[in-house]
Design a protein around this motif. Sequence first.
Motif, short mmCIF file in Angstrom:
data_model
loop_
_atom_site.label_atom_id
_atom_site.label_comp_id
_atom_site.label_asym_id
_atom_site.label_seq_id
_atom_site.Cartn_x
_atom_site.Cartn_y
_atom_site.Cartn_z
N ALA A 222 0.82 -1.21 0.00
CA ALA A 222 0.00 0.00 0.00
C ALA A 222 0.85 1.26 0.00
N THR A 223 2.16 1.12 0.28
CA THR A 223 3.03 2.28 0.44
C THR A 223 4.09 2.38 -0.65
N PHE A 224 4.58 1.25 -1.11
CA PHE A 224 5.68 1.21 -2.09
C PHE A 224 5.21 0.53 -3.37
N PRO A 225 5.66 1.01 -4.53
CA PRO A 225 5.24 0.37 -5.79
C PRO A 225 5.93 -0.96 -6.08
N HIS A 226 7.07 -1.21 -5.44
CA HIS A 226 7.81 -2.45 -5.70
C HIS A 226 8.08 -3.17 -4.38
N VAL A 227 7.63 -4.41 -4.29
CA VAL A 227 7.79 -5.22 -3.08
C VAL A 227 8.17 -6.64 -3.48
N GLU A 228 9.17 -7.18 -2.81
CA GLU A 228 9.55 -8.58 -2.99
C GLU A 228 9.46 -9.30 -1.64
N VAL A 229 9.11 -10.58 -1.69
CA VAL A 229 8.97 -11.40 -0.49
C VAL A 229 9.71 -12.71 -0.74
N MET A 230 10.47 -13.17 0.26
CA MET A 230 11.25 -14.40 0.08
C MET A 230 11.33 -15.16 1.40
N LEU A 236 6.83 -20.79 3.25
CA LEU A 236 5.80 -20.20 2.40
C LEU A 236 4.59 -21.13 2.22
N LYS A 237 4.79 -22.42 2.42
CA LYS A 237 3.67 -23.37 2.34
C LYS A 237 2.95 -23.53 3.67
N GLY A 238 3.38 -22.77 4.69
CA GLY A 238 2.71 -22.82 5.97
C GLY A 238 2.99 -24.05 6.79
N ARG A 239 4.18 -24.63 6.63
CA ARG A 239 4.51 -25.86 7.34
C ARG A 239 5.22 -25.63 8.67
N ARG A 240 5.67 -24.40 8.91
CA ARG A 240 6.40 -24.17 10.15
C ARG A 240 6.44 -22.68 10.44
N ARG A 241 6.91 -22.35 11.62
CA ARG A 241 7.16 -20.95 11.99
C ARG A 241 8.57 -20.60 11.58
N GLY A 242 8.79 -19.38 11.10
CA GLY A 242 10.13 -19.01 10.68
C GLY A 242 10.21 -17.57 10.23
N VAL A 244 10.58 -14.58 7.30
CA VAL A 244 10.30 -14.14 5.93
C VAL A 244 10.99 -12.80 5.74
N ILE A 245 11.67 -12.63 4.63
CA ILE A 245 12.28 -11.35 4.31
C ILE A 245 11.42 -10.64 3.28
N ALA A 246 11.10 -9.38 3.55
CA ALA A 246 10.38 -8.54 2.60
C ALA A 246 11.24 -7.33 2.29
N ALA A 247 11.18 -6.88 1.06
CA ALA A 247 11.94 -5.70 0.65
C ALA A 247 11.02 -4.80 -0.17
N ALA A 248 11.12 -3.50 0.04
CA ALA A 248 10.23 -2.55 -0.62
C ALA A 248 11.03 -1.35 -1.10
N ALA A 275 15.98 -20.17 -0.52
CA ALA A 275 14.77 -19.37 -0.37
C ALA A 275 14.16 -19.15 -1.76
N ARG A 276 12.87 -18.92 -1.76
CA ARG A 276 12.15 -18.70 -3.02
C ARG A 276 11.51 -17.32 -3.00
N LEU A 277 11.60 -16.62 -4.11
CA LEU A 277 10.87 -15.37 -4.26
C LEU A 277 9.40 -15.67 -4.52
#
Length: 292
Positions: A222-230, A236-242, A244-248, A275-277
């Motif tokens: 909602a704030t930045f036009p470019h965001v990546e999550v990895m 990412l499949k919801g199998r554990r707690r851990g 996540v890196i996000a970059a904006a 890690a997967r983007l």
Amino acid sequence: MITPGTFPISSGAAEILPDPWTDGVFLLKVNGVESSQLNPDRPETLGFEYMRWSAAVLRHRFAPDVDRLRVLHLGGAGCTFARWVTHVWPQAHQLAVELDAGLAALARERFALPRAPQLKIRVGEAGEVLAGLRPETREVIVRDVFAPEDLPFPTPERSGDLPFPERERRGEGVHVTPAHLTGLTAAAHAARVLVPGGVYLLNIGGGPDLTSVRREVAALTATFPHVEVMADPAMLKGRRRGNVIAAASTLPLAAEALGGRAGLARDLLADALPARLVDDVGRFVAGAAPAP
């Protein structure tokens, strides 16, 4: 020279102990919770996977000979990532904000950190410092702030009086980023402080349902036009707690001259913990309501 031992800090105790897996490397525990890996001879080596993923983002965004790199670290601890930045960009000027005055003093005295102006450490509350900075004064903001979820909102003045629950002593407490650093207001402050094209880099802790992660990323989109999550695929499949890196940013996160998004994706997959983007960040956050 880093010396193992237990040291009093403002919020309790910090412990430095040898890394059981790597000779000459140490681990920093804060109130019983693992916080940083300390490698005094090789600052370019990052033992924690989420730091390596963050490093990959910056390597694909800023060339080694960039003219200016001013980095704000929200959350200091052992300043491991700040030491890495200095190794890659010796000309960088960095400020690390650490709530715990005793921990900040311990890091400065014992961890062979770069001196000012390469690295300054300020004792303070991360959200307050971020909100008070002048516009367009940083190329990078790194947010890596966690606290026990059952503790009250901390301030530097009362950090030494915070409760120390028994479950924290056993290392069982869940740590979360304080709510005031996770929503639209914090994202707006970061956008204001960054120069155009600067990078807001966040370490987000999440549970298996990823609800909190999606809400945080929604504040970024909602704030930045470019965001990546990895993150690693299991997370990412919801199998554990851990982690996540996000970059904006206002610009694409990976510069084409430095390999572009495809190069970043390859580097992340080649990590010791791959890690997967996230392919479609908009779909990832669909239906998630950002905090104010």
